[in-house]
Enzyme design. Sequence first.
Site, PDB file in Angstrom:
ATOM      1  CG  ASP A 251      13.396  -4.045  50.054  1.00  8.55           C
ATOM      2  OD1 ASP A 251      13.359  -4.414  51.300  1.00  8.55           O
ATOM      3  OD2 ASP A 251      14.108  -4.186  49.427  1.00  8.55           O
ATOM      4  CG  HIS A 274      12.133  -7.894  51.996  1.00  6.15           C
ATOM      5  ND1 HIS A 274      13.293  -7.571  51.435  1.00  6.15           N
ATOM      6  CD2 HIS A 274      11.213  -8.783  51.399  1.00  6.15           C
ATOM      7  CE1 HIS A 274      13.325  -8.407  50.115  1.00  6.15           C
ATOM      8  NE2 HIS A 274      11.981  -8.818  50.237  1.00  6.15           N
TER       9      HIS A 274
END
Length: 429
Positions: A251, A274
């Site tokens: 993430d 991310h």
Amino acid sequence: MQSKLAFGFALSLLFGFASGNGFFSEETISAFNFGLENEIFNEQVISSFSVMDYGATGNGQIEDSQAFHKAWKDICNANAGGEIVTLEIPRGKTFLLNPLVFQGPCKAKAIHIQLGGTLIAPLSTSWANEGVDTWIQFSNVDNLYLDGDGKIDGRGSIWWQSCMKKSVYGILFVCKRRPVALHFNNCNGLQLNGLTHLNSPRAHISIKNCKDVIVSDLKISAPDESPNTDGIDISDSYNVQILQSIIGTGDDCVAINGGSSFINITGVVCGPGHGISIGSLGDVGDYDTVEQVHVKNCTLRDTQNGVRIKTFQGRSGYARKISFEQIVLSNARNPIIINQFYQDKGKLSKGIMKAGAIEISDVAYSDIRGTSANDQAIDLRCDNVVGCSNIVMRNIDITPGVDCPKTYAVCNNAHGTATETQPRVPCLS
Ligand SMILES: *[C@@H]1O[C@H](CO)[C@@H](O)[C@H](O)[C@H]1NC(C)=O
Ligand SMILES: *[C@@H]1O[C@H](CO)[C@@H](O)[C@H](O)[C@H]1NC(C)=O
């Protein structure tokens, strides 16, 4: 367990950092270690403790939390005449720890935890139901200095499976409640340096309600597909420096959440993951603010996003005075994004647009270059009432990566200027 060590110089360095005197360079770090190991400076009494003196086995099989808990009680209560108290977690040993809270405030002016060994989490998810949201937590401890070349391994894969299984049946993508591996709450003057953080069940490190924090030379790693394994989450914090770290997770590499200001992220290599995110703002509560965030000299490699600002719709507050400079992109999807319409799956009903937005202003992007993994390289999606203002782009060159024929920008309601920016951003003048 009182020992005499040369400390004056090291101490002044430590407090120098704690008061935000600038960067934590490699030279100063080695000077610090040097000071610890060599009695060449003026002598002062410090207290030094080892978890081994409290019955820790360090064999990775027998649970050692009690020993850590007892050691902490002594350290935290040690009155070292205003000096540093050190806890040694020795090299070459592995400590199996159940969830632990290291609670302050402590008597010592500063606490130094030297982690040479490896800390591992239990291979069980049974404690999730007891309302425990963190594996290792420090609360109300000022001037905590956690360093060494040790590892903190959350052994998260059993937790991730609890998410993945459900999605297979296509019912609901709901994960079991999962802990953050290392959480700091209200720890002013915190410094983290040198450790390796692996495979957290959820975020690896979260920093909440802290001011004057320096994080440097960390390695954080979890698989690309591990759910919600943010590298470092920051919220409600002031004056935080994240320096020279390598972060690759499932993430956000770094996420800056509401209530944060004066946050600098410099020299971070991110990927997979991310990207570096501001937000989601407005996630909890209706009003959220972030300002003075500066991201500089960072590399984003094979990330799902590059530099992103995302705010929930239907909330108020602001994200302002933000800069992204000297960013290198290598096959990053969505290199530059602002999304003022963010919705979390499951949190808002589909198709309903809520009025209002968090105001985004004074955002500067400069010297950003490299390749995009998708054609939409710049995406500025702003609300038609609140909008995004004073967005300044300068010296940007994002070229198509492999399997990507061209790059372009899309934008709505973003105002500002763009010079020497490729692809061209039609709504900026
Ligand atoms: C944070 O970054 C900004 C912009 O690059 C810079 O002006 C400021 O001095 C930095 N702060 C620290 C404490 O390094
Ligand atoms: C930029 O970041 C890299 C790590 O990606 C680091 O090695 C380098 O020293 C940094 N340069 C500057 C000028 O800070």
